[in-house]
Motif scaffolding. Structure first.
Motif, PDB file in Angstrom:
ATOM      1  N   GLU A  80       8.816   0.221 -10.834  1.00 12.88           N
ATOM      2  CA  GLU A  80       8.870   1.666 -10.984  1.00 12.88           C
ATOM      3  C   GLU A  80       9.491   2.342  -9.787  1.00 12.88           C
ATOM      4  O   GLU A  80       9.961   3.464  -9.878  1.00 12.88           O
ATOM      5  CB  GLU A  80       7.447   2.208 -11.121  1.00 12.88           C
ATOM      6  N   TYR A  81       9.438   1.696  -8.625  1.00 17.60           N
ATOM      7  CA  TYR A  81       9.807   2.392  -7.399  1.00 17.60           C
ATOM      8  C   TYR A  81      11.083   1.865  -6.799  1.00 17.60           C
ATOM      9  O   TYR A  81      11.774   2.572  -6.095  1.00 17.60           O
ATOM     10  CB  TYR A  81       8.676   2.276  -6.373  1.00 17.60           C
ATOM     11  N   VAL A 107       3.374   8.998  -6.512  1.00 14.09           N
ATOM     12  CA  VAL A 107       2.396   8.172  -5.824  1.00 14.09           C
ATOM     13  C   VAL A 107       2.197   8.615  -4.379  1.00 14.09           C
ATOM     14  O   VAL A 107       1.091   8.602  -3.860  1.00 14.09           O
ATOM     15  CB  VAL A 107       2.853   6.706  -5.852  1.00 14.09           C
ATOM     16  N   SER A 132       0.856  -1.174   0.000  1.00 15.31           N
ATOM     17  CA  SER A 132       0.000   0.000   0.000  1.00 15.31           C
ATOM     18  C   SER A 132       0.896   1.229   0.000  1.00 15.31           C
ATOM     19  O   SER A 132       2.081   1.157   0.295  1.00 15.31           O
ATOM     20  CB  SER A 132      -0.905   0.003   1.218  1.00 15.31           C
ATOM     21  N   VAL A 133       0.309   2.364  -0.327  1.00 15.31           N
ATOM     22  CA  VAL A 133       1.102   3.578  -0.484  1.00 15.31           C
ATOM     23  C   VAL A 133       1.768   3.948   0.829  1.00 15.31           C
ATOM     24  O   VAL A 133       2.922   4.392   0.861  1.00 15.31           O
ATOM     25  CB  VAL A 133       0.172   4.688  -1.000  1.00 15.31           C
ATOM     26  N   LYS A 134       1.080   3.697   1.943  1.00 18.50           N
ATOM     27  CA  LYS A 134       1.662   4.026   3.250  1.00 18.50           C
ATOM     28  C   LYS A 134       2.894   3.170   3.532  1.00 18.50           C
ATOM     29  O   LYS A 134       3.893   3.647   4.045  1.00 18.50           O
ATOM     30  CB  LYS A 134       0.590   3.780   4.307  1.00 18.50           C
ATOM     31  N   THR A 135       2.809   1.879   3.187  1.00 25.00           N
ATOM     32  CA  THR A 135       3.961   1.009   3.422  1.00 25.00           C
ATOM     33  C   THR A 135       5.076   1.321   2.448  1.00 25.00           C
ATOM     34  O   THR A 135       6.251   1.179   2.789  1.00 25.00           O
ATOM     35  CB  THR A 135       3.574  -0.463   3.250  1.00 25.00           C
ATOM     36  N   TYR A 152      -7.357   1.322  -5.134  1.00 22.43           N
ATOM     37  CA  TYR A 152      -6.859   2.685  -5.170  1.00 22.43           C
ATOM     38  C   TYR A 152      -5.686   2.892  -4.240  1.00 22.43           C
ATOM     39  O   TYR A 152      -5.164   3.983  -4.135  1.00 22.43           O
ATOM     40  CB  TYR A 152      -7.966   3.662  -4.797  1.00 22.43           C
ATOM     41  N   ASN A 153      -5.283   1.863  -3.499  1.00 20.31           N
ATOM     42  CA  ASN A 153      -4.277   2.094  -2.480  1.00 20.31           C
ATOM     43  C   ASN A 153      -3.044   1.216  -2.636  1.00 20.31           C
ATOM     44  O   ASN A 153      -2.136   1.329  -1.840  1.00 20.31           O
ATOM     45  CB  ASN A 153      -4.905   1.844  -1.104  1.00 20.31           C
ATOM     46  N   THR A 154      -2.989   0.321  -3.624  1.00 19.34           N
ATOM     47  CA  THR A 154      -1.810  -0.522  -3.742  1.00 19.34           C
ATOM     48  C   THR A 154      -1.091  -0.178  -5.037  1.00 19.34           C
ATOM     49  O   THR A 154      -1.704   0.239  -6.007  1.00 19.34           O
ATOM     50  CB  THR A 154      -2.179  -2.011  -3.787  1.00 19.34           C
ATOM     51  N   ILE A 155       0.226  -0.400  -5.049  1.00 19.54           N
ATOM     52  CA  ILE A 155       0.976  -0.116  -6.263  1.00 19.54           C
ATOM     53  C   ILE A 155       0.930  -1.343  -7.154  1.00 19.54           C
ATOM     54  O   ILE A 155       0.736  -2.467  -6.700  1.00 19.54           O
ATOM     55  CB  ILE A 155       2.436   0.256  -5.967  1.00 19.54           C
ATOM     56  N   LYS A 156       1.056  -1.099  -8.438  1.00 21.54           N
ATOM     57  CA  LYS A 156       0.859  -2.183  -9.379  1.00 21.54           C
ATOM     58  C   LYS A 156       2.152  -2.736  -9.931  1.00 21.54           C
ATOM     59  O   LYS A 156       2.222  -3.882 -10.315  1.00 21.54           O
ATOM     60  CB  LYS A 156      -0.015  -1.710 -10.558  1.00 21.54           C
ATOM     61  N   LYS A 163       6.179   4.109   1.478  1.00 26.30           N
ATOM     62  CA  LYS A 163       7.043   5.161   2.022  1.00 26.30           C
ATOM     63  C   LYS A 163       8.056   4.582   2.997  1.00 26.30           C
ATOM     64  O   LYS A 163       9.239   4.916   2.972  1.00 26.30           O
ATOM     65  CB  LYS A 163       6.144   6.178   2.730  1.00 26.30           C
ATOM     66  N   ASN A 166       1.858  11.262  -1.705  1.00 29.64           N
ATOM     67  CA  ASN A 166       1.504  12.672  -1.758  1.00 29.64           C
ATOM     68  C   ASN A 166       2.095  13.499  -0.636  1.00 29.64           C
ATOM     69  O   ASN A 166       2.427  14.648  -0.831  1.00 29.64           O
ATOM     70  CB  ASN A 166      -0.023  12.811  -1.713  1.00 29.64           C
ATOM     71  N   ASP A 167       2.209  12.935   0.559  1.00 33.03           N
ATOM     72  CA  ASP A 167       2.748  13.745   1.656  1.00 33.03           C
ATOM     73  C   ASP A 167       4.156  13.286   1.916  1.00 33.03           C
ATOM     74  O   ASP A 167       4.418  12.409   2.714  1.00 33.03           O
ATOM     75  CB  ASP A 167       1.869  13.606   2.889  1.00 33.03           C
TER      76      ASP A 167
END
Lengths: 392, 177, 213
Positions: free
Chosen positions: C148-149, C202, C103-106, C140-144, C108, C204-205
């Motif tokens: 890329e990262y 991806v 997920s986007v939070k993880t 909407y919350n996991t990377i695909k 980071k 945002n904060d």
């Protein structure tokens, strides 16, 4: 720098609106972050601790590391397409998701699963419960430094996963309990291999009792710590072994029996001093109850009979408008699915009520005050929270 | 048994419709002004001490959110779901965290996921599950999750999704009849 | 940005005042460097052999796959005989297994942990969620696409892969390292701006420094 006062009840002081008066610039308090990767190996959940010296003054739980938006995803999938995704909501004990979802869909669609399917479902749920308890015992001992229990219980859990693999085809995510019944019956010789596994589990549990529960260090670190007041059980929605260890007998298998539990003979396990030791003890005795239940189920199960009812064309299955709530007793507490349908082929709203939702956020923030830093990890494991079901 | 309970409650509070789902599960609709009194009565007099869940269902066609408070009575072994309808625009609802402290967690999630405000609930505006979220609350029906994921995340090329209906149609009628 | 990350003045318990800027004080200012092989080939081969035989994994179970990593530590599957250990801190590990969806939070936190590991370091993507989003392809919350990262050396497909599949993955990774192709860290340093731009799109904060060493 900090003068120790033996009476900690009024420390730190409270402001006028009831919140704690913590001045971070005074140098007396330190903010620590026990992040998603932490010794209380319950999963990816973090606790933001405000610490004074060695003891925690305030804690805030942060969840959301495992959020995938299941409830939104399920609105985009037809009823039969939802069921592979549903078992991934709770990672270590996936079968309850399948059962609750299947039972909710069956009830709203007006179909009945056959008798033999109910017995096989109960067997799978009990096997999953033992697996979950094994994981818990390893985690509870490991968080206090006793690593060998984790090795033993993970080995025994692997043996049970072998049985799952024989029965369903996969180790972790079984996808076996469908709306309408179960996918397949028991293979040949399954009962005898299951009995061998149960005997191995019993041997390991007696070793675990000797090494963990008679251990002076374990007793000293867990007796009297992490006390849940029985008056907090109902307002905070605490269920399962956490509540039973406080003397409040809450067991869905007895209160509102489902599947074949009315025909089985067992007593819910209770404890009275609701500290960490009693919770671990209640779960240990619950393993023995589960083993006994599995033996009863295997003995009483009908050997022949249909496994699935005839379903309508599942690709175009429309269920009339309605809403329902199905609950079950998983190893952590009351697990429930609230399903709302609106007459189309997709569920309108599926809400998963995991037991850790109430335990890990509000209850943990209340219990963590005045706890030593080294006990925070053990306290998190002792409430037996699995973060995937908090944020789904 | 559910109907006797409904009759008793209807004598005290003005209730809406009753839906009996099973012997031990019923849903009662009530207006938002009478919700607090009804919940306190259920908790203190009728023995429904356990708040099982508090969730919202989005009925976008009717322009309302349905909030469901599911209560459970362990001694009588029954559940009652109390439905409250609120508007979808600028939603805000009375907070019930003084009746059940655990409602605060459910209210945090509802604020973040649906946009329903519960003024006074502890920590209701703190970010709970999502981090750095700048779009509309995701569980609303107008939020399209597939479109969002295609726009914001790079997908790996070469993925084929086979819709079973289309596949069978192509197999059985290859000339597109 | 949170209060504790801003630049501010703190008064210590004995009255002494000092300035603190958390985002700059503890982190490195320069972007990561490429470390090309410096010794002759035979010495580099020896080093690569040594690295491949002592892969230490960062013990961060980022998703579902963490549950199949626990049996590897028990005597039945026994990853320890391959030289594989689990370490609690990024400073002491050289393999990061991304076990499942992120997920986007993880993501980071994963970026922060990855950048704190020392070169040479490798990444394994476990499960099909790292390959193309898997079962959560429309979430909407996991990377695909993990590529890329972070620079990924090896993917292990499955949902969940068995522990034996993980052991075979370790063997393949050893072959890759011994052939001198475990160049994930250098690839990250060379294309640092591209990776950073993808990550910031991806997340945002962004309240971390750009390079978290």
């Amino acid at each position: 720098m900090v003068i120790y006062q033996p009476d900690r009840s009024k420390y730190p002081s409270h402001k006028a609106d009831g919140s704690l008066d913590i001045d971070l610039t005074s140098g007396k308090y330190l903010k620590l972050w026990q992040g998603p990767n932490h010794p209380g190996i319950t999963g990816n959940m973090s606790v933001e601790l405000t610490v004074c010296g060695d003891e925690v003054v305030e804690g805030k739980t942060h969840v959301g590391y495992l959020h995938r938006g299941f409830e939104k995803l399920m609105e985009r999938r037809t009823f039969i397409q939802c069921f592979p995704i549903v078992c991934r909501i709770c990672v270590p004990e996936p079968d309850f998701n399948e059962y609750c979802y299947a039972a909710a869909v069956e009830e709203l669609a007006g179909i009945e699963a056959p008798e033999r399917a109910h017995w096989i479902r109960a067997l799978i749920l009990e096997m999953g419960r033992i697996n979950s308890y094994m994981m818990y015992l390893g985690g509870q001992a490991g968080s206090l430094g006793l690593g060998v229990i984790g090795q033993w219980t993970t080995y025994v859990r692997d043996l049970m996963l072998d049985r799952f693999e024989e029965l369903t085809g996969a180790r972790i995510y079984h996808m076996f309990i469908l709306p309408g019944g179960v996918r397949d019956g028991l293979p040949d010789g399954f009962e005898s291999r299951l009995e061998e596994t149960l005997q191995e589990i019993e041997r390991t549990m007696s070793d675990v009792f000797d090494v963990m529960f008679c251990n002076a260090v374990f007793k000293k670190r867990t007796i009297g710590i992490g006390y849940i007041d029985p008056a907090l059980i109902e307002p905070y929605g605490v269920t399962g072994p956490n509540a039973r260890a406080a003397g409040v007998v809450k067991d869905v298998r007895k209160d509102q029996p489902y599947l074949v539990y009315p025909q089985l003979d067992f007593e819910p396990v209770i404890g009275h001093d609701s500290d960490m030791y009693t919770r671990a003890d209640v779960r240990r005795r619950d393993v023995a109850v589960s083993i006994d239940l599995i033996r009863q189920i295997v003995a009483k199960m009908p050997k022949t009979g249909p496994l699935m009812t005839k379903l309508p064309n599942v690709l175009h299955w429309k269920i009339p408008r309605g809403e329902t709530y199905i609950r079950g007793e998983c190893s952590r507490g009351e697990y429930g699915y609230y399903l709302v349908t609106d007459g189309s082929g997709f569920p309108r709203r599926v809400n998963v009520r995991g037991p850790s939702y109430t335990h890990a956020v509000a209850l943990l923030e209340k219990l963590i005050v005045n706890v030593n830093i080294s006990d925070v990890a053990a306290l998190m494991v002792s409430l037996h929270t699995y973060p995937p079901e908090i944020e789904r | 048994m559910m109907r006797t309970l409904y009759a008793e409650l209807n004598a005290r509070f003005p209730l809406g419709e009753l839906t009996v789902q099973r012997d031990d599960l019923a849903f009662i609709t009530v207006e938002r002004e009478h919700l607090r009194a009804l919940l306190l009565h259920m908790r203190d007099r009728e023995g429904f001490t356990h708040l099982v869940l508090l969730t919202a269902v989005d009925w976008i066609e009717d322009g309302i959110f349905q909030l469901t408070y599911l209560l459970s009575n362990r001694d009588k072994r029954c559940d009652v779901g109390i439905r409250v309808m609120v508007t979808r625009v600028d939603t805000s609802m009375e907070s019930m965290h003084d009746v059940w402290p655990t409602a605060a967690t459910y209210q945090r999630e509802l604020y973040e996921m649906f946009g329903i405000d519960f003024p006074g609930s502890p920590g209701v505006h703190d970010p709970f599950i999502l981090e750095g979220w700048a779009d509309i609350p995701p569980y609303r029906r107008e939020f399209d999750t597939k479109k969002f994921s295609e726009e914001n995340f790079t997908h790996r090329a070469g993925r084929e999704t086979n819709d079973p209906a289309q596949y069978m149609k192509k197999q059985l009628y290859p000339d597109g009849a | 940005m949170k209060d504790e990350l801003k630049k501010r003045t703190i008064k210590g318990p004995d009255g002494f005042e000092f300035e603190v800027d958390p985002l700059h004080d503890y982190y490195c200012d320069a972007p990561p460097k490429v470390h090309p092989p410096v010794y002759v080939k035979i010495v580099e081969d020896l080093f690569n052999w040594a690295r491949s035989e002592s892969i230490w994994i960062l013990g961060f179970g980022t998703g579902c796959g963490a549950i199949e990593m626990r049996p590897l530590m028990t005597p039945r599957f026994d990853a320890y005989r391959y030289g594989v250990q689990w370490r609690p801190t990024p400073r002491q590990s050289n393999l990061f297994i991304i076990s499942g969806y992120l997920s986007v939070k993880t993501l980071k936190r994963v970026i922060r942990s990855y950048e704190q590991m020392q070169s040479p370091k490798y990444v394994i993507g476990l499960g099909s969620c790292t390959i193309n989003g898997g079962m959560y392809w429309d979430s909407y919350n996991t990377i695909k696409k993990l590529d890329e990262y972070l620079p990924v050396d090896l993917y292990i497909a499955g949902c969940m892969p068995r522990p034996e599949a993980l052991l075979k993955g370790f063997e393949d990774l050893k072959k890759i390292i011994r052939a001198g192709e475990g160049e994930g860290a250098n690839h990250y340093a060379e294309n640092f701006d591209w990776y950073k731009a993808n990550q910031k799109k991806v997340i945002n904060d962004w309240d971390m420094p750009d390079y978290n060493w």
